[in-house]
Design an enzyme around this catalytic site. Structure first.
Site, PDB file in Angstrom:
ATOM      1  N   TYR A 143      58.398 -42.454  80.257  1.00 44.35           N
ATOM      2  CA  TYR A 143      57.410 -43.237  80.991  1.00 44.35           C
ATOM      3  C   TYR A 143      57.259 -42.787  82.440  1.00 44.35           C
ATOM      4  CZ  TYR A 143      56.829 -46.900  77.452  1.00 44.35           C
ATOM      5  OH  TYR A 143      56.523 -47.600  76.320  1.00 44.35           O
ATOM      6  N   LYS A 189      68.581 -39.508  70.290  1.00 41.14           N
ATOM      7  CA  LYS A 189      68.168 -38.393  69.426  1.00 41.14           C
ATOM      8  C   LYS A 189      68.956 -37.169  69.896  1.00 41.14           C
ATOM      9  CE  LYS A 189      65.432 -36.594  66.256  1.00 41.14           C
ATOM     10  NZ  LYS A 189      65.477 -36.920  64.825  1.00 41.14           N
ATOM     11  N   ASP A 221      65.755 -42.227  64.455  1.00 45.27           N
ATOM     12  CA  ASP A 221      65.003 -42.259  63.189  1.00 45.27           C
ATOM     13  C   ASP A 221      65.779 -43.037  62.126  1.00 45.27           C
ATOM     14  OD1 ASP A 221      66.851 -40.185  63.349  1.00 45.27           O
ATOM     15  OD2 ASP A 221      65.601 -38.670  62.396  1.00 45.27           O
ATOM     16  N   ASP A 245      60.828 -49.426  73.153  1.00 44.88           N
ATOM     17  CA  ASP A 245      59.480 -49.982  72.996  1.00 44.88           C
ATOM     18  C   ASP A 245      59.112 -50.017  71.517  1.00 44.88           C
ATOM     19  OD1 ASP A 245      56.862 -50.844  73.762  1.00 44.88           O
ATOM     20  OD2 ASP A 245      56.151 -48.797  73.419  1.00 44.88           O
ATOM     21  N   ASP A 249      58.980 -53.516  68.642  1.00 45.51           N
ATOM     22  CA  ASP A 249      57.842 -53.967  67.822  1.00 45.51           C
ATOM     23  C   ASP A 249      58.231 -53.958  66.343  1.00 45.51           C
ATOM     24  OD1 ASP A 249      56.272 -54.096  70.170  1.00 45.51           O
ATOM     25  OD2 ASP A 249      54.488 -53.389  69.112  1.00 45.51           O
TER      26      ASP A 249
END
Ligand code: NAD
Ligand code: IPM
Ligand code: MN
Length: 369
Positions: A143, A189, A221, A245, A249
């Site tokens: 970001y 990751k 993942d 983020d 969700d």
């Protein structure tokens, strides 16, 4: 008389003003029942600010936020501004606010109560017992990393972390885990990204200061899959900005709606509270947005900024009670008593008052000790 507690309120766009009104009304009832004095001052942000002032975070808004005890934000984002350059998008107002306040730890709790288990689109046997906390790094990563650029043929973003940025958010996660089920899952990751390799080594180092907390690492993942296949096995999930983020969700599927999830952004000069969802332009203006994520964000404000644990618990209990009765906005599939935004807020406030006048507040004080 103690000074009134000043809260900056930024309703923003879409359903933002609708859910914010319900959360603020809940805080007003909390103040009334528990003899607190809260002052609410509304300011512009996002598309609403672009329309009036031409920028997504007006200076007056930022100054007012910096001078408040806490900031409560609804949501930003509107299709009308979707094709603007980055600095003229509603979202950049929110990102600039987070950066200016210096909030770096974004807490996103996700619970599935037994009484609400049928609201989940997933099988009860999978979601039963889910009670997890996502600690999302909020001030760094993709970001904010440099360089970043956009031409007609190339777009560039950079995922970068320093050891200090990882350490401070990791400490928040471990401290919170100590007061929960004492387990941190750090999500990265590291099989591909250098920034994740640094992340993992810093988290390992920080973990040595919290021997009572069990740490494991998981690739993002694989975590995305585990979140919907064995969610009850997670306690605290610690992760970088973009992964957090996306995973939050996804985690909203567990209780059954994005409209249910609250958040607290801590660690800076002023704490920021907002529901996890966005401005939901598809349902804005219809009086059907779920106000629960916003109301539970208000409960987090009571807990983390004001230290009002009893009031926070009673508000959470009021939400739980009303949802358990079967009341819900249309996003909650299977709600037996369909209600709109304001009606749901009203019912939660009535329930809060009943709880405050019953022995429940005393029980809350006792169990908080
Ligand atoms: P969204 O979160 O606004 O909506 C996703 C889906 O969830 C939609 O179907 C919506 O109707 C539903 N939903 C969201 N909140 C709800 C609520 N309270 N009650 C019932 N249903 C709800 O995500 P999006 O559609 O991808 O984004 C819309 C805009 O919001 C974009 O401009 C985006 O950038 C912005 N956004 C802002 C924030 C924020 O302000 N914190 C967060 C996410 C997205
Ligand atoms: C969120 C939102 C924001 C984010 C956007 C609107 C900038 O999706 O709070 O989850 O990506 O952090
Ligand atoms: Mn998001």
């Amino acid at each position: 008389m103690p000074e009134p507690i000043c809260i900056a309120v930024l309703p923003g766009d879409g359903v933002g003003p609708e859910v914010t009104a319900e959360a603020v009304a809940c805080l007003e009832v909390v103040a009334l029942e528990f003899f607190h004095e809260f002052e609410f001052h509304e300011h512009l942000i996002g598309g609403a600010a672009l329309d009036v002032v031409g920028v997504p975070l007006p200076e007056a808004t930022l100054k007012a936020c910096q001078e408040s005890r806490a900031v409560f934000l609804g949501a930003v984002g509107s299709p009308k501004h979707d094709h603007q350059p980055a600095h003229l998008r509603p979202e950049s107002g929110l990102l600039a606010l987070r950066a200016a306040l210096g909030v770096f730890a974004n807490l996103r709790p996700v619970r599935v109560d037994d009484a609400l288990i049928d609201a989940s689109p997933l099988k009860a046997s999978i979601v039963r017992g889910t009670d997890l906390l996502i600690v999302r790094e909020l001030a760094g990563g993709l970001y904010f990393g440099e360089p970043r650029s956009l031409t007609k043929t190339r777009g560039v973003n950079t995922m970068a972390y320093t050891d200090g940025e990882v350490e401070r958010v990791a400490r928040v996660a471990f401290k919170l885990a100590k007061g929960r089920r004492r387990k941190v899952t750090s999500v990265d990751k590291a099989n591909v990204l250098e920034s994740s390799r640094l992340w993992r080594s810093v988290v390992d180092r920080v973990a040595k200061d919290y021997p009572e907390v069990k740490l494991d690492h998981q690739y993002v993942d694989s975590c995305a899959m585990a979140l919907v296949t064995r969610p009850a096995t997670f306690d605290v999930l610690l992760t970088e900005n973009l992964f957090g983020d996306i995973l939050s969700d996804e985690a909203a599927v567990l209780p059954g709606s994005l409209g249910l999830l609250p958040s607290a952004s801590l660690g800076g000069t002023v704490d920021l509270y907002e529901p996890v969802h966005g401005s939901a332009p598809d349902i804005a203006g219809r009086g059907i947005a779920n106000p629960v994520g916003a109301i539970l964000s208000a409960a987090l404000l009571l807990r983390y900024t004001l230290g009002l644990e009893t009031e926070a618990r009673l508000l959470e209990e009021a939400v739980r009670g009303v949802l358990a009765e079967g009341c819900g906005t249309p996003d909650l599939q299977g709600a037996r008593i369909p209600v709109g935004t304001t009606e749901l807020g009203n019912r939660i406030r009535r329930r809060f008052t009943e709880l405050a006048w019953s022995g429940a507040s005393l029980e809350c004080v006792a169990s908080a000790k």
